[in-house]
Design a protein around this motif. Structure first.
Motif, PDB file in Angstrom:
ATOM      1  N   UNK A  15       0.812  -1.222   0.000  1.00 23.21           N
ATOM      2  CA  UNK A  15       0.000   0.000   0.000  1.00 23.21           C
ATOM      3  C   UNK A  15       0.848   1.275   0.000  1.00 23.21           C
ATOM      4  N   UNK A  16       2.155   1.128  -0.010  1.00 23.00           N
ATOM      5  CA  UNK A  16       3.053   2.283  -0.005  1.00 23.00           C
ATOM      6  C   UNK A  16       3.052   2.951  -1.372  1.00 23.00           C
ATOM      7  N   UNK A  17       2.897   4.264  -1.396  1.00 24.82           N
ATOM      8  CA  UNK A  17       2.936   5.018  -2.651  1.00 24.82           C
ATOM      9  C   UNK A  17       4.405   5.237  -3.018  1.00 24.82           C
ATOM     10  N   UNK A  18       4.751   4.884  -4.241  1.00 26.50           N
ATOM     11  CA  UNK A  18       6.135   4.977  -4.712  1.00 26.50           C
ATOM     12  C   UNK A  18       6.546   6.426  -4.959  1.00 26.50           C
ATOM     13  N   UNK A  19       7.806   6.706  -4.690  1.00 21.70           N
ATOM     14  CA  UNK A  19       8.392   8.030  -4.904  1.00 21.70           C
ATOM     15  C   UNK A  19       9.010   8.103  -6.304  1.00 21.70           C
ATOM     16  N   UNK A  20       9.011   9.285  -6.908  1.00 24.36           N
ATOM     17  CA  UNK A  20       9.650   9.428  -8.226  1.00 24.36           C
ATOM     18  C   UNK A  20      11.149   9.114  -8.165  1.00 24.36           C
ATOM     19  N   UNK A 144      -7.302  -6.277  -6.631  1.00 26.42           N
ATOM     20  CA  UNK A 144      -8.398  -6.724  -5.768  1.00 26.42           C
ATOM     21  C   UNK A 144      -9.195  -5.538  -5.215  1.00 26.42           C
ATOM     22  N   UNK A 145      -8.645  -4.340  -5.276  1.00 26.49           N
ATOM     23  CA  UNK A 145      -9.376  -3.148  -4.826  1.00 26.49           C
ATOM     24  C   UNK A 145     -10.552  -2.843  -5.739  1.00 26.49           C
ATOM     25  N   UNK A 146     -10.546  -3.394  -6.938  1.00 24.23           N
ATOM     26  CA  UNK A 146     -11.653  -3.207  -7.875  1.00 24.23           C
ATOM     27  C   UNK A 146     -12.801  -4.177  -7.581  1.00 24.23           C
ATOM     28  N   UNK A 147     -12.558  -5.152  -6.707  1.00 26.76           N
ATOM     29  CA  UNK A 147     -13.576  -6.145  -6.368  1.00 26.76           C
ATOM     30  C   UNK A 147     -14.497  -5.612  -5.280  1.00 26.76           C
ATOM     31  N   UNK A 148     -15.630  -6.252  -5.131  1.00 25.47           N
ATOM     32  CA  UNK A 148     -16.539  -5.886  -4.041  1.00 25.47           C
ATOM     33  C   UNK A 148     -15.847  -6.190  -2.715  1.00 25.47           C
ATOM     34  N   UNK A 149     -16.245  -5.518  -1.641  1.00 27.05           N
ATOM     35  CA  UNK A 149     -15.638  -5.797  -0.327  1.00 27.05           C
ATOM     36  C   UNK A 149     -15.728  -7.274   0.066  1.00 27.05           C
TER      37      UNK A 149
END
Length: 174
Positions: A15-20, A144-149
């Motif tokens: 879940x970590x957002x990557x840095x440029x 999997x974030x596009x799937x239903x809960x």
């Protein structure tokens, strides 16, 4: 070159957002080589640095049948999206799970190569789907974030059970 460990869902590091990337040096070239070797060793068609616990905007792809068309994208950004399509996706970080995901049918992108030179291109088909999938990883997002809960919870439980069984098996060997 080295084969890197691929993080698996639900590992929070995914879940970590990557840095440029701001340094196009030997370390970056080594990362690209190791990611490429890892992707091929795992029979993947794409791999984002986030998946190997390196939180930089780097990804590699090879969607060719012959596995000889490696593409490297550093600091990729989508500049335009056209149409939509639904296709089945899987992921090295969510092994054995496949689901239909809606994505842009065609995309225009801007990125850099490992040497720092920039380029733009238009992509469609599997190449466009794969790039969007890997770019999601760089944003800390999984397919999997596009799937239903409910479906996402079922996937989580299935993978956690698999991981526990693997740990038990490894402990029994010791």
């Amino acid at each position: 070159m080295a084969i890197l460990e691929i993080l698996e869902f639900p590992d929070p590091r995914l879940r970590t957002v990557a840095e440029p990337v701001d340094s196009f040096d030997e370390g970056l070239r080594k990362l690209v080589e190791d990611m490429t070797e890892t992707m091929y060793a795992e029979s993947g068609i794409g791999l984002a640095a986030t998946q190997v616990d390196v939180h930089r905007r780097v990804l590699v792809l090879d969607v060719s049948d012959s596995r000889d068309d490696l593409r490297v994208y550093i600091n990729p950004e989508i500049v335009a999206e056209h149409g939509t399509e639904i296709s089945e996706e899987g992921c090295l970080s969510v092994p054995g799970i496949y689901a239909e995901v809606q994505r842009a049918e065609r995309i225009d992108i801007r990125a850099c190569r490992a040497d720092g030179s920039s380029f733009e291109e238009s992509l469609d088909g599997l190449h466009a789907v794969c790039l969007q999938h890997e770019m999601d990883h760089l944003a800390g997002k999984l397919f999997v974030d596009y799937l239903s809960p409910l479906k996402r919870q079922m996937v989580r439980k299935k993978l956690e059970k698999r991981q526990r069984q693997a740990q038990k098996k490894a402990a029994a060997v010791l």
